[in-house]
Design an enzyme around this catalytic site. Structure first.
Site, short mmCIF file in Angstrom:
data_model
loop_
_atom_site.label_atom_id
_atom_site.label_comp_id
_atom_site.label_asym_id
_atom_site.label_seq_id
_atom_site.Cartn_x
_atom_site.Cartn_y
_atom_site.Cartn_z
N ARG A 46 0.81 -1.22 0.00
CA ARG A 46 0.00 0.00 0.00
C ARG A 46 0.84 1.27 0.00
O ARG A 46 0.46 2.26 -0.60
CB ARG A 46 -0.93 0.00 1.22
CG ARG A 46 -2.13 -0.90 1.00
CD ARG A 46 -2.95 -1.01 2.24
NE ARG A 46 -2.13 -1.48 3.35
CZ ARG A 46 -2.61 -1.95 4.50
NH1 ARG A 46 -3.90 -1.99 4.69
NH2 ARG A 46 -1.82 -2.35 5.45
N HIS A 179 6.94 -24.01 5.68
CA HIS A 179 8.35 -23.88 5.29
C HIS A 179 9.22 -24.98 5.88
O HIS A 179 10.31 -25.23 5.40
CB HIS A 179 8.89 -22.47 5.59
CG HIS A 179 9.23 -22.22 7.02
ND1 HIS A 179 8.29 -21.97 7.98
CD2 HIS A 179 10.43 -22.16 7.65
CE1 HIS A 179 8.90 -21.77 9.14
NE2 HIS A 179 10.20 -21.89 8.98
N TYR A 180 8.69 -25.71 6.90
CA TYR A 180 9.50 -26.83 7.42
C TYR A 180 9.70 -27.92 6.37
O TYR A 180 10.69 -28.63 6.38
CB TYR A 180 8.90 -27.36 8.73
CG TYR A 180 9.59 -26.69 9.89
CD1 TYR A 180 9.47 -25.31 10.07
CD2 TYR A 180 10.45 -27.39 10.75
CE1 TYR A 180 10.17 -24.66 11.07
CE2 TYR A 180 11.15 -26.73 11.75
CZ TYR A 180 11.01 -25.38 11.90
OH TYR A 180 11.72 -24.74 12.88
N LYS A 183 12.91 -27.59 4.45
CA LYS A 183 14.21 -27.71 5.13
C LYS A 183 14.93 -28.97 4.64
O LYS A 183 14.32 -30.02 4.47
CB LYS A 183 14.01 -27.74 6.65
CG LYS A 183 13.43 -26.41 7.15
CD LYS A 183 13.68 -26.20 8.61
CE LYS A 183 12.96 -24.93 9.07
NZ LYS A 183 13.86 -23.83 9.38
N ASP A 236 0.69 -22.60 16.01
CA ASP A 236 1.84 -21.97 15.35
C ASP A 236 2.87 -23.01 14.88
O ASP A 236 3.50 -22.83 13.84
CB ASP A 236 2.50 -20.98 16.34
CG ASP A 236 3.52 -20.07 15.67
OD1 ASP A 236 3.21 -19.55 14.58
OD2 ASP A 236 4.63 -19.89 16.22
N HIS A 241 4.01 -27.49 11.35
CA HIS A 241 5.40 -27.93 11.14
C HIS A 241 5.65 -29.34 11.69
O HIS A 241 6.13 -30.22 10.98
CB HIS A 241 6.39 -26.96 11.79
CG HIS A 241 6.26 -25.54 11.31
ND1 HIS A 241 5.84 -25.23 10.04
CD2 HIS A 241 6.49 -24.35 11.91
CE1 HIS A 241 5.83 -23.91 9.89
NE2 HIS A 241 6.21 -23.36 11.02
N LYS A 334 7.01 -31.85 21.22
CA LYS A 334 7.28 -30.82 22.22
C LYS A 334 7.68 -29.57 21.47
O LYS A 334 8.56 -29.62 20.61
CB LYS A 334 8.40 -31.30 23.14
CG LYS A 334 8.64 -30.40 24.31
CD LYS A 334 9.34 -31.13 25.45
CE LYS A 334 10.82 -31.35 25.20
NZ LYS A 334 11.53 -31.78 26.42
N TYR A 384 22.63 -38.63 13.41
CA TYR A 384 23.51 -39.55 14.11
C TYR A 384 22.74 -40.67 14.76
O TYR A 384 21.55 -40.55 15.07
CB TYR A 384 24.44 -38.84 15.08
CG TYR A 384 23.80 -37.97 16.12
CD1 TYR A 384 23.49 -36.65 15.85
CD2 TYR A 384 23.54 -38.46 17.40
CE1 TYR A 384 22.92 -35.83 16.81
CE2 TYR A 384 22.98 -37.65 18.38
CZ TYR A 384 22.67 -36.33 18.06
OH TYR A 384 22.10 -35.54 19.02
N LYS A 386 22.89 -43.50 17.77
CA LYS A 386 23.56 -43.91 19.00
C LYS A 386 23.64 -45.44 19.03
O LYS A 386 22.60 -46.11 18.94
CB LYS A 386 22.78 -43.41 20.22
CG LYS A 386 22.70 -41.91 20.26
CD LYS A 386 22.24 -41.42 21.60
CE LYS A 386 22.36 -39.90 21.58
NZ LYS A 386 22.33 -39.31 22.88
#
Ligand code: BG6
Length: 489
Positions: A46, A179-180, A183, A236, A241, A334, A384, A386
């Site tokens: 604008r 957008h994730y 990645k 959010d 995501h 989480k 990685y 373990k």
């Protein structure tokens, strides 16, 4: 064959997202010679601005990120010459018609393709799509529109938005960004899983004990409280995501790598998810905290946040997929702001080795002896595993060590920003990484009843200090399913 041209219009050009992500991503694509030979970039907003002023604004956002050794000012100059500005209202067909005229001049007699990036608040989406599609869509090529979340606040409002958009656009023209999905390590997830024999057969309840999707940021809502308070961390981060990553992780093998085949599988797995129970969710909100003489604000200190807001800035949840592959396996999520670190990870904890010959060497804590695959999405990308290993020496002592694929050490090339890949895909018409409307519906179907319950019952979030590891409630939730959160050191 007739030459074609792409006109990219960034609607909401002076906003944060445009400056931080979209213009820099377009420049990176240009720098890498990924943009078509004929293209123009238009900023639309604008405020009154000249082309020169827009170029100045854009120039400030560009860096030579890709090739640090090289001075890329030549390339920047070339890019900026392709950038223009058009001032207009978002709900004015006339103003978009004036843009159309300008675009036509650039396109000349070439085939015209047009991409609109809606980088505006959601209240403007529908007007802008109406005006762009009616007054500025391509007459002889494709017209595509990229939209960003929030896609509504719940199933009803999201479906209403979809219906409104579809008055003006076909589903194939709508590119919903998460957008994730752009990645690097999220894209790699399917490669890791489907092209490695050491993983593919293990990808089920038979060998996997639990899966964790972790997102943490070490800063609060600073400055974004006004937007954030209306949504909260579940909308959010989790509903989009983390859930998208979960769907990619857990889907059945798609028929092919085609966008429709992949998205069909994602929808299926989302629709197999069990209704989320309030008892399986912990919410939190950060409170102020003083550390090293510095005092960090609480969420409620944010002036744009209403006093007494109950909006969660942290949430942990246990989810289940009721299908043959994943029956009984907890998928834990989480997500939180103002925590101790910035990190996004997928953690896969494998089951115990039955009749483990070495179990004595692990003492009583056998859970510590299981394999764990960690996919660190950001920062410092890495994968990685373990494993248990004998500590060299004459005795028989074991420890857990990492087989480590550290991207910075293995690959010298800079990892592209998610927006670069997504913009390129949109230009090329590749829809694999964009959200189809039925996927969006399935994601909202899962979270809407839970969100309603939290809001109707006015569930108070557990307070946690800014910069901490979040509410302890998250540990009890995990413990209920015999899960220990992977360490986010
Ligand atoms: C956005 C959220 O979608 O993702 C923000 O709205 C969040 O709250 C951001 O900060 C995180 O993205 P990234 O790429 O920086 O991890």
């Amino acid at each position: 064959e007739r030459e074609s041209t792409v006109s990219i219009t960034v609607v909401g050009a002076s906003g944060d997202l445009a400056k931080k992500k979209i213009f820099p991503a377009l420049f990176a694509l240009f720098y890498e010679d990924c943009l078509p030979k004929h293209f123009t970039v238009y900023g639309y907003a604008r405020s009154k601005m000249t082309d020169a002023e827009l170029r100045n604004m854009v120039a400030k956002t560009l860096t030579c990120r890709i090739d640090k050794r090289e001075n890329c000012s030549d390339k920047m100059e070339q890019f900026l010459k392709r950038c223009f500005y058009h001032s207009g209202q978002y709900d004015s067909e006339e103003n978009f018609a004036a843009l159309d005229k300008k675009l036509k001049e650039h396109e000349a007699s070439r085939l015209s393709n047009r991409l609109f990036y809606l980088s505006t608040p959601p209240s403007i989406f529908i007007d802008a799509v109406r005006c762009a599609s009616q007054s500025a869509s391509s007459a002889n090529g494709w017209t595509r529109v990229i939209v960003e979340k929030p896609f509504g606040r719940d199933l009803g409002s999201s479906a209403a938005l979809t219906r409104a958009l579809k008055q003006y656009l076909e589903e194939e023209q709508i590119f919903r960004i998460d957008h994730y999905l752009g990645k690097e390590l999220v894209e790699n997830l399917s490669v890791l899983r489907f092209s490695n024999l050491v993983f593919e057969p293990l990808w089920s309840r038979q060998y996997i004990r639990n899966v964790q999707f972790l997102f943490s940021e070490d800063f609060g809502t600073e400055g974004r409280g006004g937007y954030f308070d209306n949504y909260g961390i579940i909308r959010d981060i989790m509903q989009n995501h983390l859930l998208q990553i979960l769907a990619l992780f857990a889907m059945e093998t798609p028929v092919s790598l085609d966008a429709e085949d992949i998205r069909n599988e994602k929808v299926k797995v989302l629709r197999s998810m069990r209704h989320l129970q309030l008892e399986d969710v912990v919410i939190g909100q950060y409170k102020s905290h003083t550390k090293g003489g510095i005092s960090y604000p609480s969420y409620l200190d944010d002036k744009t946040v209403p006093k007494n807001s109950l909006t969660p800035t942290f949430a942990a949840a246990a989810l289940f997929i009721d299908n043959a592959r994943w029956d009984g396996v907890p998928f834990l999520m989480k997500a939180g702001k103002a925590l101790h670190t910035r990190r996004a990870e997928i953690r896969v904890q494998f089951r115990h080795v039955p009749g483990n010959l070495y179990k004595r060497s692990f003492g009583t804590d056998l859970d510590r002896a299981t394999n764990e695959l960690v996919i660190r999405v950001q920062p410092d990308e890495a994968i990685y595993l373990k494993i248990n290993n004998k500590i060299p020496g004459l005795g028989m002592r074991l420890d857990r060590s990492n087989l480590n694929l550290h991207y910075a050490a293995r690959y010298s090339k800079e990892i592209p920003d998610a927006y670069e890949r997504l913009l390129l895909d949109a230009i090329e018409g590749e829809r694999r990484l964009f959200i189809r409307s039925d996927e969006l519906d399935a994601a909202w179907e899962l979270f809407t009843p839970l969100l309603k319950e939290i809001e109707e019952k006015k569930i108070a979030p557990e307070l946690y200090p800014y910069g901490s590891r979040g509410p302890v409630g998250a540990h009890y939730l995990a413990a209920k399913y015999n899960v220990r959160w992977g360490d986010l050191n």
